[in-house]
Design a protein around this motif. Sequence first.
Motif, mmCIF file in Angstrom:
data_model
loop_
_atom_site.group_PDB
_atom_site.id
_atom_site.type_symbol
_atom_site.label_atom_id
_atom_site.label_comp_id
_atom_site.label_asym_id
_atom_site.label_seq_id
_atom_site.Cartn_x
_atom_site.Cartn_y
_atom_site.Cartn_z
ATOM 1 N N ASP A 75 29.983 32.729 94.604
ATOM 2 C CA ASP A 75 30.164 33.779 95.381
ATOM 3 C C ASP A 75 30.472 32.971 96.781
ATOM 4 O OD1 ASP A 75 29.341 35.402 97.660
ATOM 5 O OD2 ASP A 75 27.901 36.359 96.371
ATOM 6 N N GLU A 103 35.035 36.049 86.982
ATOM 7 C CA GLU A 103 35.340 37.487 87.207
ATOM 8 C C GLU A 103 34.622 38.542 86.178
ATOM 9 O OE1 GLU A 103 36.645 41.212 88.503
ATOM 10 O OE2 GLU A 103 37.236 39.014 89.576
ATOM 11 N N ARG A 106 31.288 38.921 87.902
ATOM 12 C CA ARG A 106 31.223 39.838 89.009
ATOM 13 C C ARG A 106 31.441 41.409 88.499
ATOM 14 N NH1 ARG A 106 35.656 36.159 92.340
ATOM 15 N NH2 ARG A 106 34.161 34.780 93.262
ATOM 16 N N GLU A 107 31.992 41.614 87.307
ATOM 17 C CA GLU A 107 31.796 42.918 86.757
ATOM 18 C C GLU A 107 30.742 43.177 86.388
ATOM 19 O OE1 GLU A 107 35.083 43.265 83.748
ATOM 20 O OE2 GLU A 107 36.543 42.393 85.053
ATOM 21 N N ARG A 110 28.490 43.795 89.467
ATOM 22 C CA ARG A 110 28.709 45.120 90.064
ATOM 23 C C ARG A 110 28.162 46.146 89.225
ATOM 24 N NH1 ARG A 110 33.715 42.975 91.293
ATOM 25 N NH2 ARG A 110 34.819 43.435 89.279
ATOM 26 N N ASP A 113 24.564 46.441 89.708
ATOM 27 C CA ASP A 113 24.320 47.058 91.370
ATOM 28 C C ASP A 113 24.469 48.413 91.051
ATOM 29 O OD1 ASP A 113 23.913 44.654 92.340
ATOM 30 O OD2 ASP A 113 25.860 44.420 93.177
ATOM 31 N N ALA A 114 25.377 49.024 90.566
ATOM 32 C CA ALA A 114 25.602 50.501 90.336
ATOM 33 C C ALA A 114 24.607 51.222 89.760
ATOM 34 C CB ALA A 114 26.929 50.584 89.723
ATOM 35 N N ASP A 119 20.703 43.003 94.242
ATOM 36 C CA ASP A 119 21.676 41.972 94.088
ATOM 37 C C ASP A 119 21.290 40.623 94.048
ATOM 38 O OD1 ASP A 119 24.020 40.282 94.339
ATOM 39 O OD2 ASP A 119 24.503 41.054 96.287
#
Length: 121
Positions: A75, A103, A106-107, A110, A113-114, A119
Amino acid sequence: MAEPTPRRNEPRLRPAPLLFEPAEAAADPEHFFDLESIEDPQALLDRATELTLAFRAATDRAVEFQAMAAAQLADPRRFDRLTPAEIAERAEWTEDYAKKMVEFGRELLRGADAEGYADPV
């Protein structure tokens, strides 16, 4: 190592639990989750299949946690962030694989988080 594949929309399987074996049983190279003591071939197939599915599910889940950790370590907001090469060295991956894992992580983050999770970074 196998490439990680996102499975966000697939339900998680609940395989048979992996129970830790006592130290004395684990020390015996012929002993494996008591499979050697099952004489009925159908019961052996059933239990071995349960273990196979459990190990696969555990591997998939562990890879997801590896990916999330790699993404957190890379990060750019971290003052002590690591490069993909440094992550690869620590995890014994190639640098290209480390980039893909960052990557993928990160997906996953995310997606977390959604779904309303905090976080973790």
